[in-house]
Design a protein around this motif. Structure first.
Motif, PDB file in Angstrom:
ATOM      1  N   ASP A 120      30.572  38.620  29.876  1.00 38.31           N
ATOM      2  CA  ASP A 120      30.236  40.010  29.569  1.00 38.31           C
ATOM      3  C   ASP A 120      29.361  40.561  30.691  1.00 38.31           C
ATOM      4  N   TYR A 121      30.009  41.144  31.690  1.00 37.38           N
ATOM      5  CA  TYR A 121      29.286  41.747  32.802  1.00 37.38           C
ATOM      6  C   TYR A 121      28.975  43.205  32.466  1.00 37.38           C
ATOM      7  N   PRO A 122      27.915  43.788  33.067  1.00 34.30           N
ATOM      8  CA  PRO A 122      27.557  45.180  32.738  1.00 34.30           C
ATOM      9  C   PRO A 122      28.507  46.223  33.338  1.00 34.30           C
ATOM     10  N   VAL A 123      29.554  45.789  34.017  1.00 29.56           N
ATOM     11  CA  VAL A 123      30.561  46.713  34.550  1.00 29.56           C
ATOM     12  C   VAL A 123      31.933  46.302  34.029  1.00 29.56           C
ATOM     13  N   ALA A 124      32.837  47.257  34.016  1.00 29.28           N
ATOM     14  CA  ALA A 124      34.212  46.975  33.595  1.00 29.28           C
ATOM     15  C   ALA A 124      34.938  46.324  34.770  1.00 29.28           C
ATOM     16  N   LEU A 125      35.577  45.175  34.536  1.00 29.57           N
ATOM     17  CA  LEU A 125      36.269  44.462  35.610  1.00 29.57           C
ATOM     18  C   LEU A 125      37.773  44.624  35.485  1.00 29.57           C
ATOM     19  N   GLN A 126      38.424  44.889  36.621  1.00 27.15           N
ATOM     20  CA  GLN A 126      39.887  44.886  36.687  1.00 27.15           C
ATOM     21  C   GLN A 126      40.301  43.911  37.788  1.00 27.15           C
ATOM     22  N   PHE A 127      41.495  43.384  37.647  1.00 28.25           N
ATOM     23  CA  PHE A 127      42.014  42.407  38.600  1.00 28.25           C
ATOM     24  C   PHE A 127      43.237  43.032  39.269  1.00 28.25           C
ATOM     25  N   THR A 128      43.141  43.278  40.577  1.00 24.23           N
ATOM     26  CA  THR A 128      44.198  44.001  41.289  1.00 24.23           C
ATOM     27  C   THR A 128      44.671  43.181  42.494  1.00 24.23           C
ATOM     28  N   ASN A 129      45.730  43.680  43.126  1.00 25.35           N
ATOM     29  CA  ASN A 129      46.290  43.077  44.351  1.00 25.35           C
ATOM     30  C   ASN A 129      46.575  41.591  44.204  1.00 25.35           C
ATOM     31  N   TYR A 130      47.137  41.216  43.076  1.00 21.85           N
ATOM     32  CA  TYR A 130      47.461  39.809  42.845  1.00 21.85           C
ATOM     33  C   TYR A 130      48.676  39.451  43.684  1.00 21.85           C
ATOM     34  N   ARG A 131      48.478  38.591  44.681  1.00 24.23           N
ATOM     35  CA  ARG A 131      49.599  38.162  45.523  1.00 24.23           C
ATOM     36  C   ARG A 131      49.464  36.701  45.853  1.00 24.23           C
ATOM     37  N   MET A 189      57.022  30.930  51.909  1.00 20.51           N
ATOM     38  CA  MET A 189      56.065  30.936  50.820  1.00 20.51           C
ATOM     39  C   MET A 189      54.648  31.000  51.389  1.00 20.51           C
ATOM     40  N   ALA A 190      53.813  31.820  50.806  1.00 19.49           N
ATOM     41  CA  ALA A 190      52.449  31.998  51.292  1.00 19.49           C
ATOM     42  C   ALA A 190      51.624  30.739  51.035  1.00 19.49           C
ATOM     43  N   SER A 191      50.741  30.448  51.971  1.00 24.07           N
ATOM     44  CA  SER A 191      49.936  29.246  51.816  1.00 24.07           C
ATOM     45  C   SER A 191      48.748  29.485  50.883  1.00 24.07           C
ATOM     46  N   THR A 192      48.257  30.714  50.820  1.00 24.68           N
ATOM     47  CA  THR A 192      47.179  31.020  49.883  1.00 24.68           C
ATOM     48  C   THR A 192      47.534  32.269  49.073  1.00 24.68           C
ATOM     49  N   TYR A 193      47.041  32.312  47.861  1.00 29.71           N
ATOM     50  CA  TYR A 193      47.231  33.449  46.972  1.00 29.71           C
ATOM     51  C   TYR A 193      45.867  34.086  46.728  1.00 29.71           C
ATOM     52  N   SER A 194      45.859  35.371  46.403  1.00 29.10           N
ATOM     53  CA  SER A 194      44.573  36.024  46.195  1.00 29.10           C
ATOM     54  C   SER A 194      44.706  37.192  45.231  1.00 29.10           C
ATOM     55  N   PHE A 195      43.554  37.659  44.753  1.00 28.47           N
ATOM     56  CA  PHE A 195      43.468  38.895  43.982  1.00 28.47           C
ATOM     57  C   PHE A 195      42.078  39.477  44.192  1.00 28.47           C
ATOM     58  N   ASP A 196      41.932  40.759  43.861  1.00 27.89           N
ATOM     59  CA  ASP A 196      40.647  41.437  43.996  1.00 27.89           C
ATOM     60  C   ASP A 196      40.076  41.731  42.615  1.00 27.89           C
ATOM     61  N   ILE A 197      38.761  41.591  42.502  1.00 27.66           N
ATOM     62  CA  ILE A 197      38.053  41.986  41.290  1.00 27.66           C
ATOM     63  C   ILE A 197      37.366  43.307  41.622  1.00 27.66           C
ATOM     64  N   VAL A 198      37.719  44.360  40.897  1.00 28.16           N
ATOM     65  CA  VAL A 198      37.145  45.680  41.142  1.00 28.16           C
ATOM     66  C   VAL A 198      36.629  46.260  39.823  1.00 28.16           C
ATOM     67  N   SER A 199      35.839  47.306  39.945  1.00 32.52           N
ATOM     68  CA  SER A 199      35.388  48.058  38.778  1.00 32.52           C
ATOM     69  C   SER A 199      35.768  49.507  39.012  1.00 32.52           C
ATOM     70  N   ASP A 200      36.769  49.965  38.294  1.00 30.73           N
ATOM     71  CA  ASP A 200      37.300  51.300  38.497  1.00 30.73           C
ATOM     72  C   ASP A 200      37.813  51.825  37.166  1.00 30.73           C
ATOM     73  N   PHE A 201      38.199  53.079  37.124  1.00 39.97           N
ATOM     74  CA  PHE A 201      38.799  53.651  35.925  1.00 39.97           C
ATOM     75  C   PHE A 201      39.809  54.706  36.332  1.00 39.97           C
ATOM     76  N   ASP A 202      40.700  55.016  35.413  1.00 37.59           N
ATOM     77  CA  ASP A 202      41.731  56.017  35.652  1.00 37.59           C
ATOM     78  C   ASP A 202      41.120  57.393  35.394  1.00 37.59           C
ATOM     79  N   TYR A 203      40.910  58.166  36.461  1.00 36.73           N
ATOM     80  CA  TYR A 203      40.243  59.459  36.344  1.00 36.73           C
ATOM     81  C   TYR A 203      41.033  60.416  35.458  1.00 36.73           C
ATOM     82  N   GLN A 204      42.356  60.398  35.550  1.00 36.31           N
ATOM     83  CA  GLN A 204      43.171  61.297  34.735  1.00 36.31           C
ATOM     84  C   GLN A 204      43.018  60.985  33.251  1.00 36.31           C
ATOM     85  N   GLU A 205      42.914  59.715  32.903  1.00 38.14           N
ATOM     86  CA  GLU A 205      42.681  59.355  31.505  1.00 38.14           C
ATOM     87  C   GLU A 205      41.319  59.861  31.029  1.00 38.14           C
TER      88      GLU A 205
END
Length: 163
Positions: free
Chosen positions: A152-163, A1-17
């Motif tokens: 309410d931040y001026p950028v769109a936030l996504q939460f990725t790489n949740y481990r 079992m991992a001793s620490t967990y993490s995730f990344d906060i990024v601002s991105d969008f799906d280009y194809q959409e």
């Protein structure tokens, strides 16, 4: 079992959409009675969208269509950075909309400071245009995500790489 967990906060969008939203916007412009004869074009580049139309009134209508199509495809409207309206040849107007990707240093500092102030057991570090959040408890990370969704931040936030 991992001793620490993490995730990344990024601002991105799906280009194809975004490609699909712009394509639907162009189809709507062709079929709408009030925009049919305006010779309006909406062109998607790698980092910008260029709108060329005959008046500021039709430009507002195109904005509304584009925002509606983007929202239906789960794209945040915060990715659009509207530039100034320029006069183009033949009494037409042109506007360039920059597409925002990544979290700026100021906003990243603001996010990490708010995390450190509210959550004492959580570490936040800025890594380029993303913020990595780590903790020993998954519940703490879930609480951070819920708290950031309320802000309410001026950028769109996504939460990725949740481990």
């Amino acid at each position: 079992m991992a001793s620490t967990y993490s995730f990344d906060i990024v601002s991105d969008f799906d280009y194809q959409e975004l490609v699909n939203a712009v394509d639907q916007t162009n189809r709507d412009i062709i079929s709408r009675y009030d925009l049919k004869d305006t010779k309006t074009t909406v062109e998607l580049g790698k980092e910008t969208i260029t709108i060329n139309t005959d008046s500021e009134f039709t430009l507002d209508a195109v904005h509304t269509i584009l925002q509606t199509k983007a929202a239906k495809r789960q794209l945040s409207l915060k990715i659009f950075d509207y530039g100034k309206v320029d006069a183009a040849s033949g009494n037409r107007v042109r506007q360039e909309i920059k597409l925002k990707k990544g979290i700026s240093q100021e906003i990243a500092k603001q996010i990490s400071k708010s995390i450190r102030d509210e959550f004492k057991k959580v570490q936040a570090s800025i890594q380029g245009d993303a913020v990595r959040v780590s903790a020993k408890d998954k519940d703490e990370l879930q609480a951070v995500i819920q708290r950031l969704k309320q802000e309410d931040y001026p950028v769109a936030l996504q939460f990725t790489n949740y481990r």
